[in-house]
Design an enzyme around this catalytic site. Sequence first.
Site, PDB file in Angstrom:
ATOM      1  CE  LYS A 101      -5.917   9.420   7.947  1.00 48.35           C
ATOM      2  NZ  LYS A 101      -6.425   8.317   8.770  1.00 48.35           N
TER       3      LYS A 101
ATOM      4  CE  LYS B 246      -2.933   2.684   3.131  1.00 40.98           C
ATOM      5  NZ  LYS B 246      -3.479   2.750   4.510  1.00 40.98           N
TER       6      LYS B 246
ATOM      7  CG  ASP C 170      -9.431   8.144   6.906  1.00 43.62           C
ATOM      8  OD1 ASP C 170      -8.388   8.194   6.227  1.00 43.62           O
ATOM      9  OD2 ASP C 170      -9.424   8.175   8.157  1.00 43.62           O
TER      10      ASP C 170
ATOM     11  NE  ARG D  68     -10.679  -0.599   4.193  1.00 49.15           N
ATOM     12  CZ  ARG D  68     -11.230  -0.731   5.399  1.00 49.15           C
ATOM     13  NH1 ARG D  68     -12.431  -1.260   5.535  1.00 49.15           N
ATOM     14  NH2 ARG D  68     -10.585  -0.336   6.475  1.00 49.15           N
TER      15      ARG D  68
ATOM     16  CG  ASP E  18      -1.704   5.523   5.134  1.00 52.43           C
ATOM     17  OD1 ASP E  18      -1.607   4.484   5.814  1.00 52.43           O
ATOM     18  OD2 ASP E  18      -2.776   5.885   4.616  1.00 52.43           O
TER      19      ASP E  18
ATOM     20  CG  ASP F 231      -5.244   8.666   4.528  1.00 55.18           C
ATOM     21  OD1 ASP F 231      -6.060   9.292   3.808  1.00 55.18           O
ATOM     22  OD2 ASP F 231      -5.574   7.778   5.317  1.00 55.18           O
TER      23      ASP F 231
ATOM     24  CD  GLU G  39      -6.508   5.877   2.495  1.00 59.12           C
ATOM     25  OE1 GLU G  39      -5.401   5.477   2.845  1.00 59.12           O
ATOM     26  OE2 GLU G  39      -7.422   6.156   3.318  1.00 59.12           O
TER      27      GLU G  39
END
Length: 456
Positions: free
Chosen positions: A236, A224, A306, A310, A247, A229, A308
């Site tokens: 967030k 990933k 959020d 996956r 991230d 993010d 995102e």
Amino acid sequence: MSASPQEHAPSPNALPLHLVERSQFAAWKAGQPEAIQRWAESQAFNASAGSVLLLPGERGVAGAVVGIGDPLDPHSYGHAPMALPTGVWSPALPLGAEAQAALQLGWGLGSYRFDRYKARLREPAQLQLAAADVETADVLTAVQRVRDWVNTPTEHMGPEQLEAAARELAQAHGAQLEVITGDALIEQNFPTIHAVGRASHRAPRLIVLRWGESAHAPVAVVGKGVCFDTGGLDLKPADGMRNMKKDMGGAAHALALAGLIMARQLPVRMTLLIPAVENAVGPDAFRPGEVIRTRSGVTVEIDNTDAEGRLILCDALAYAGEQQPELLLDFATLTGAARVALGPDLPALFCNDDGLAQQWLQAGETTRDPVWRLPLWRPYLRYLTSHIADLANAGSRMAGAVTAALYLERFVPAGIRWAHLDTYAWNDNDRPGRPAGGEALGLRSAYALLKARYGR
């Protein structure tokens, strides 16, 4: 990054290093001259793990005793490089191969400092070994790469810099690199990667590295790569966004593992996939309630922007499955729920094959790089129900790490052995050998797993 022990020139003046477990300290002390015994007693030293006792000599420091825990755990030695005075040190007695490898790795872990933007306050002590292990040095390099990449702020580690890191490794090892960027993601059917990254001024991309001989077992590695993010339109809060440069930690693990596989010439045919994006807020940001038809044809309703990671992984996993690998591993800084369940040091392992899961757990014990298995409890798919699409990308707060893994599993073709590691990739505070910031968690055990399965 810090130099590996074998990179230091041999020194005839290396000071002796006594590596002693607490349970063995009394016997060690009894074998020393009376002056050393009195000195240790005056310092109330007992060789507790993480302790150091400098030994006096006529011209100053004549050696040191380093208190250690498990002699095969690299972190038993992580305090030494910064606790000892600068200079060159060498084990006073020969070590077994496993203990020496642990010392070599632990010394490198403890010597590491991220100094791209801030100068070191001091240099670490140097370790001199009669014959440093090349494989251990390669493992250390992989760990240091993860730390460096995760520590680097997004301004200098965006999707294009991840691509540059992959290109450098590909050129070094004769691998093929393909990068699908921007609107080409739509044209080549990677809609979720495009959707998550389209609002950023930095184009989203899928980085594909291929290496190995056609006769070897096919293995796919996915990471990933959300380089920052914000949470998207489901923004967030400030404290949740503060460290989101990390991230892309899953991509860092996957890329470092690929480099290690190539450096060690493991006999596999590897496909590395890194979907690299920035989840930004902008006029073209994807929205809650949208429905995306993924690469596999499964439609997904966006419950939360959020969730995102996956989304970009599901297209990458589907593409990985098309390569028909014998083994598929993915790494992701995916859920806070995994940290709530297991804390920062234990990555959560999800696996659709009991034998594979047990191999990774055993590799974690052997390398002292542990993972902990959580269940793919399929009744919890009910939390991902959508009334207008095949699947929602999020839903209930219940079992967040499990439902995220179940979402990913939906995109892994039947019959493929798959393991997903939800890793934190971060140290919240400074500990010996574990400096605050980016961290490789599950990388060393993943390599040990692959070596056990495919090593020559």
